[in-house]
Design a protein around this motif. Structure first.
Motif, mmCIF file in Angstrom:
data_model
loop_
_atom_site.group_PDB
_atom_site.id
_atom_site.type_symbol
_atom_site.label_atom_id
_atom_site.label_comp_id
_atom_site.label_asym_id
_atom_site.label_seq_id
_atom_site.Cartn_x
_atom_site.Cartn_y
_atom_site.Cartn_z
ATOM 1 N N LYS A 129 0.824 -1.209 0.000
ATOM 2 C CA LYS A 129 0.000 0.000 0.000
ATOM 3 C C LYS A 129 0.859 1.261 0.000
ATOM 4 N N LEU A 130 1.979 1.210 0.714
ATOM 5 C CA LEU A 130 2.868 2.369 0.750
ATOM 6 C C LEU A 130 3.477 2.626 -0.615
ATOM 7 N N GLY A 137 1.679 9.116 -6.121
ATOM 8 C CA GLY A 137 2.195 10.449 -5.830
ATOM 9 C C GLY A 137 3.044 11.015 -6.946
ATOM 10 N N THR A 138 3.650 10.150 -7.760
ATOM 11 C CA THR A 138 4.448 10.638 -8.882
ATOM 12 C C THR A 138 3.594 11.323 -9.950
ATOM 13 N N LEU A 139 2.273 11.090 -9.916
ATOM 14 C CA LEU A 139 1.400 11.784 -10.863
ATOM 15 C C LEU A 139 1.392 13.284 -10.616
ATOM 16 N N ALA A 176 2.712 6.292 -14.132
ATOM 17 C CA ALA A 176 1.841 5.866 -13.040
ATOM 18 C C ALA A 176 0.381 5.780 -13.460
ATOM 19 N N PHE A 177 -0.030 6.590 -14.423
ATOM 20 C CA PHE A 177 -1.433 6.562 -14.844
ATOM 21 C C PHE A 177 -1.803 5.203 -15.435
#
Length: 301
Positions: A129-130, A137-139, A176-177
């Motif tokens: 999960k982390l 968060g990189t988005l 990441a998307f």
């Protein structure tokens, strides 16, 4: 007796409308006509720049900004022949260069992002999960923040003036998307599929290849379409890493029609712009069914 049956009939009609929501949303014929008319008018407004581009590609360069109508007064089909050979290389060379980058980018994004998504969606490991939260968060990280470090790394690797800086990041699950999109799709698949594959002797990687990946065609098609469009239109990356004009992609080739003083061969440039957007439109039309299905089944609404 009739007074008693009338309310009952109204209730039945109301229940019928509630049972079929599509008919309720369709409305009367007049409402449907008005709705389609508005959509057509809005569609024409959105298509006007494309129609103007096609019209301008068929006009002499001197008439493009003098005559703003869509129907050319003087037709000039020579813009396409002139634009095809106006640069150092025929324009099909730049189309082929862009296609090389696009094909490898699509393959890299699909395989690497699918692997990362499989780990997040189907496997249990410490800190999952982390790591998933950090990936999302990189988005929010602006891409320009990474330009200088990436340029230094690619320079030290000797990859400048090649396609490797444009292709290799896609093989490392850096988008990441697409990972999130595939995670949402894979979570909807039954867990019993993994258990059945494990009983048959499949390990995690074989389960991914033989069971999960074939079921993720809509998500992979969505990834392929978005990757194709973004990579084909990418201008800044090739401008930063490619100096050899023989390696130019389509956006750089179109920019080459304009000289340092701002003068341009407008007619040939617009003609080649029409040629360059044809693959995007064709690819989108061919894969729109998978695109809609992929978005609808991943919860991205």
């Amino acid at each position: 007796m009739a007074l008693i049956e009338l309310p009952t009939k109204r209730k039945q009609d109301k229940r019928a409308r509630q049972a079929d929501p599509e008919d309720a949303l369709a409305g009367t014929p007049g409402t449907r006509f008005s709705r389609h008319l508005i959509l057509c008018l809005v569609g024409l407004v959105m298509l006007y720049p494309l129609l103007w581009l096609i019209s301008s590609s068929l006009k002499p360069s001197n008439d493009i900004f003098r005559q703003l109508g869509l129907w050319p007064e003087n037709w000039d089909f020579g813009n396409y022949a002139q634009g095809w050979t106006a640069l150092d290389q025929p324009f099909h060379v730049y189309l082929f260069n862009s296609m090389i980058v696009v094909v490898f980018s699509i393959v890299g994004n699909i395989f690497s992002c699918a692997l990362a998504a499989y780990a997040f969606a189907r496997m249990e490991f410490t800190g999952r999960k982390l790591f998933f939260a950090l990936m999302l968060g990189t988005l929010m990280l602006p891409g320009h923040v990474l330009l200088v470090p990436q340029y230094i790394i690619f320079s030290q690797l000797g990859w400048l003036d090649t396609y490797l800086p444009l292709i290799m990041p896609n093989f490392m699950a850096t988008n990441a998307f697409f990972i999130f999109l595939m995670v949402q799709f894979m979570k909807a698949l039954p867990k019993e599929l993994d258990d059945a594959a494990q009983i048959d002797g499949c390990g995690p990687f074989r389960t991914f290849l033989r069971v999960i990946l074939p079921l993720c065609v809509p998500a992979m098609a969505t990834t392929a379409i978005f990757t194709f469009i973004s990579t084909w239109n990418e201008f800044f990356g090739p401008l930063l890493y490619i100096q050899n004009q023989d390696l130019y992609t389509v956006p750089l080739a179109l920019r080459a029609f304009m000289d340092s003083e701002g003068q341009s061969m407008w007619g040939p440039m617009f003609a080649m712009s029409v040629v360059s957007i044809a693959p995007i439109i064709g690819f989108f039309i061919a894969g729109q069914k998978y695109l809609i299905n992929g978005i609808a089944t991943t919860g991205l609404k």
